[in-house]
Scaffold this active site. Structure first.
Site, PDB file in Angstrom:
ATOM      1  CB  SER A 191      63.367  26.035  72.089  1.00 28.97           C
ATOM      2  OG  SER A 191      63.303  25.929  73.496  1.00 28.97           O
TER       3      SER A 191
ATOM      4  CD  GLN B 119      69.360  13.309  73.925  1.00 28.30           C
ATOM      5  OE1 GLN B 119      70.495  13.665  73.654  1.00 28.30           O
ATOM      6  NE2 GLN B 119      69.024  12.038  73.937  1.00 28.30           N
ATOM      7  CE  LYS B 120      62.560  20.125  69.493  1.00 27.17           C
ATOM      8  NZ  LYS B 120      61.547  20.877  70.270  1.00 27.17           N
ATOM      9  CB  VAL B 121      65.697  13.615  68.991  1.00 27.30           C
ATOM     10  CG1 VAL B 121      65.169  12.258  68.543  1.00 27.30           C
ATOM     11  CG2 VAL B 121      65.364  14.687  67.953  1.00 27.30           C
TER      12      VAL B 121
END
Length: 340
Positions: free
Chosen positions: A145, A334-336
């Site tokens: 997630s 976004q995740k990163v």
């Protein structure tokens, strides 16, 4: 079907148990070095949820060990090349991915200037780990997630483990051993009373103080990130210095009141805000009669923020869906995230 955010939040107890198995020994060795060569100053390097965990590290380190802690703006190193005098200092980077260039470059520069560099990172094979003298895995496992949950709780747990070992605090170490059970209790708390209050909310203040301010910051971020609510976190000591001007009839406040010397003042503030017409959601232990949401407690009061955010994450995942949103796919995120 449950969201990934909810599934991962519910797996936090397992992550903390795994951390005890895979990271505790390394944290103990690091702590012995710090005890032998005590730093007079500690710096934290982090962004987002990890920076909220750094706030917890700062408060707990200063409270239990007396070592001053400063949050370092990374642009001082990456853009300005500031010649910081950090020889003998402790520099702690906190990160999920360990990939952002500003964290990596900053820690490399601090290490070159003589600081003891430590990465508390969920991906031990990351560039950040390679840039630091010490790399300690959070052991939270892959997080799919976008919204960080179990990795945040694992970071707080790692911070508490480091401070406990550093100060040879046997009571805190014992409380950390039972923390997975306390987190499981926290995940089962019924915070559904918050949903009708927040389902149509456009704004909210999140209030905490001391160690609880770290989770107020994190909760405010998650309100924005997963629920599209304009949320701001404030210390309860700061509300009357300006923010109170925003509070009118029905204004929602989520107020964290964990155990500790700050609690009495926070409870008094909650009562005052109710008197002004605010819609207060008071998070407090079961022995506080005026609570709206029950805070499951840990075996050491300094770990109560972890149980608080565990319960919050479960509620926030349900709230996002009640507002017609997918908590696993926040807009524009976004995740990163890579910054300089």
């Amino acid at each position: 079907m449950a969201s990934l955010m909810l599934e991962e939040a519910l797996s936090a107890p397992e992550a903390v148990a795994a951390q005890h198995m895979y990271s505790d020994e390394r944290l103990s060795v690091l702590a012995r070095q710090l005890a032998q060569r005590p730093p007079k100053l500690a710096l934290t390097v982090a962004r987002g949820s990890s920076d909220h965990a750094a706030n917890y590290f700062a408060y707990l380190t200063m409270q239990r060990l007396g070592v001053p802690v400063v949050s370092l703006p990374m642009s001082l190193m990456t853009l300005h090349r500031a010649p910081l005098a950090v020889d003998g200092a402790l520099a702690v980077a906190l990160s999920q991915s360990g990939q952002s260039p500003d964290l990596v470059d900053t820690m490399a520069a601090l290490g070159a200037a003589g600081a003891t560099t430590v990465a508390l990172v969920n991906k031990p094979d990351s560039p950040l780990s390679e840039a630091c003298e010490w790399a300690v895995p959070l052991a939270a496992g892959a997080e799919r997630s976008v919204a960080a949950t179990k990795s945040y709780i694992a970071t707080l747990a790692a911070v508490a483990r480091l401070v406990a070992h550093w100060g040879n605090d046997r009571a805190l170490l014992a409380a950390l051993e039972t923390l997975p059970e306390r987190l499981a209790d926290a995940a089962e708390q019924d915070w559904s009373a918050a949903l009708p209050v927040l389902k149509d909310a456009e704004r909210i203040m999140v209030v905490g103080r001391g160690l609880g301010f770290a989770v107020a910051l994190e909760a405010a971020l998650k309100f924005k990130e997963t629920c599209a609510i304009q949320a701001e976190a404030f210390s309860s000591a700061e509300i009357k210095h300006g923010p109170m001007a925003l509070i009118d009839e029905g204004y929602p406040l989520l107020v964290f009141a964990p155990r500790g010397p700050e609690q009495a003042g926070i409870l008094a503030l909650a009562d005052e805000m109710r008197g002004r017409g605010a819609r207060v959601l008071l998070v407090a232990p079961a022995d506080v009669a005026g609570r709206d949401l029950t805070l499951a407690t840990a075996d050491d009061a300094v770990l109560d923020p972890l149980t608080a955010i565990q319960s919050f994450y479960v509620m926030a995942a349900h709230l996002a869906e009640a507002r017609g949103l997918n908590p696993d796919a926040p807009r524009h995120l976004q995740k990163v995230t890579c910054t300089l």
